[in-house]
Design an enzyme around this catalytic site. Structure first.
Site, PDB file in Angstrom:
ATOM      1  N   GLY A  54     -42.039  90.930-130.411  1.00 49.05           N
ATOM      2  CA  GLY A  54     -41.078  91.620-130.593  1.00 49.05           C
ATOM      3  C   GLY A  54     -40.672  91.763-132.208  1.00 49.05           C
TER       4      GLY A  54
ATOM      5  N   HIS B 245     -48.346 102.691-133.515  1.00 46.14           N
ATOM      6  CA  HIS B 245     -49.808 102.242-133.268  1.00 46.14           C
ATOM      7  C   HIS B 245     -50.475 101.699-134.456  1.00 46.14           C
ATOM      8  CE1 HIS B 245     -53.751 102.571-131.463  1.00 46.14           C
ATOM      9  NE2 HIS B 245     -54.245 102.782-132.584  1.00 46.14           N
TER      10      HIS B 245
HETATM   11  C1  GAR Z   1     -47.702  95.937-133.211  1.00 46.27           C
HETATM   12  O1  GAR Z   1     -48.725  95.568-134.002  1.00 46.27           O
HETATM   13  C2  GAR Z   1     -47.911  97.323-132.630  1.00 46.27           C
HETATM   14  O2  GAR Z   1     -48.296  98.408-133.505  1.00 46.27           O
HETATM   15  C3  GAR Z   1     -48.931  97.057-131.359  1.00 46.27           C
HETATM   16  O3  GAR Z   1     -48.571  95.868-130.966  1.00 46.27           O
HETATM   17  C4  GAR Z   1     -48.240  95.043-131.782  1.00 46.27           C
HETATM   18  C5  GAR Z   1     -46.684  94.532-131.403  1.00 46.27           C
HETATM   19  O4  GAR Z   1     -46.333  93.588-132.343  1.00 46.27           O
HETATM   20  N1  GAR Z   1     -49.080  97.882-130.546  1.00 46.27           N
HETATM   21  C6  GAR Z   1     -50.084  98.342-130.058  1.00 46.27           C
HETATM   22  O5  GAR Z   1     -51.079  97.741-130.068  1.00 46.27           O
HETATM   23  C7  GAR Z   1     -49.940  99.817-128.886  1.00 46.27           C
HETATM   24  N2  GAR Z   1     -51.052 100.264-128.757  1.00 46.27           N
HETATM   25  P1  GAR Z   1     -44.619  93.200-132.221  1.00 46.27           P
HETATM   26  O6  GAR Z   1     -44.309  93.043-130.568  1.00 46.27           O
HETATM   27  O7  GAR Z   1     -44.386  91.851-133.010  1.00 46.27           O
HETATM   28  O8  GAR Z   1     -43.901  94.331-132.460  1.00 46.27           O
END
Ligand code: GAR
Length: 225
Positions: free
Chosen positions: A14, A112
């Site tokens: 999150g 992404h």
């Molecule tokens: C982030 O790096 C986002 O870009 C990636 O998951 C992570 C979530 O982190 N999303 C993907 O890979 C979608 N395909 P967060 O929960 O700390 O925001």
């Protein structure tokens, strides 16, 4: 100013959700985070959202088995209860059906961790390192039925270092994510993003003139060689 009501969909840590929440605390920000929904009830991000006083919804996808659309219909009902105008996917690790994407056509953003259209899908940092790219980054885009393919709102880039591993590279890209997601939501929620021929055009912004060139020679002596 009427603020857009945003649902942030998460599955884990999150940190992007928090970046959006922090930006939305600014009085002039054109969007408010009205709901944080997670398909994983144990997601750390849900805890963070609760502590920040945001309305949350835990909707476990596992009882739905392989029936994605049934899960999404439940998600849609939860979202509709909060009069949401825009969805931000922020590490939401479920593929969405064309039905759900259609409900939110032009009103759903995703972040992404790569410079799309390069490295769609998962493990983007490992694959970027394996490919030997010198510049890597993150993309915010509108969600369309095809995964990681919709119109791009904003991108941010970092130089790849030879000593990087997936973790160090991910950390620098994540910093960029935390900047471009609040920026993108601001632009979209304030109505400054127009769609033309499947591309986003943004009113009243400039693109920086400086190039990011990697690698770079160090010091004056090397410049003269
Ligand atoms: C982030 O790096 C986002 O870009 C990636 O998951 C992570 C979530 O982190 N999303 C993907 O890979 C979608 N395909 P967060 O929960 O700390 O925001």
């Amino acid at each position: 100013m009427t603020k857009s009501r945003v649902a942030v969909l998460i599955s884990g840590r999150g940190s992007n959700m928090l970046a959006l929440l922090k930006a939305a605390r600014q009085p002039a920000y054109p969007a408010e985070i009205a709901l944080v929904l997670s398909n994983r009830p144990q997601a750390h991000g849900l805890e963070l959202a609760r502590s920040a006083g945001v309305t949350t919804c835990a909707l476990d996808h596992t009882p739905y088995g392989g029936n994605r659309e049934q899960f999404e219909r439940a998600m849609q009902a939860a979202i509709e209860r909060h009069s949401i105008n825009l969805i931000c996917l922020a590490g939401f690790m479920r593929l969405l059906t064309p039905w759900f994407v259609q409900q939110w056509d032009g009103r759903m953003l995703n972040i992404h961790p790569a410079l799309l259209p390069a490295f769609k899908g998962i493990n983007t940092h490992t694959r970027a390192l394996a490919a030997g790219v010198k510049i890597h980054g993150a993309t915010v885009h509108f969600v369309t039925a095809e995964m990681d393919s919709g119109p791009i709102v904003a991108q941010g880039a970092v130089a790849v270092r030879e000593e990087d591993d997936a973790e160090t590279l991910a950390a620098r890209v994540l910093d960029v994510e935390h900047r471009i997601y609040p920026l993108s939501l601001q632009l979209v929620a304030s109505g400054r993003v127009r769609m033309a021929d499947g591309r986003c055009l943004v009113d009243g912004v400039t693109a920086p003139g400086a190039a990011l060139i990697v690698p770079e020679l160090r010091g004056k002596m090397s410049e003269n060689r």
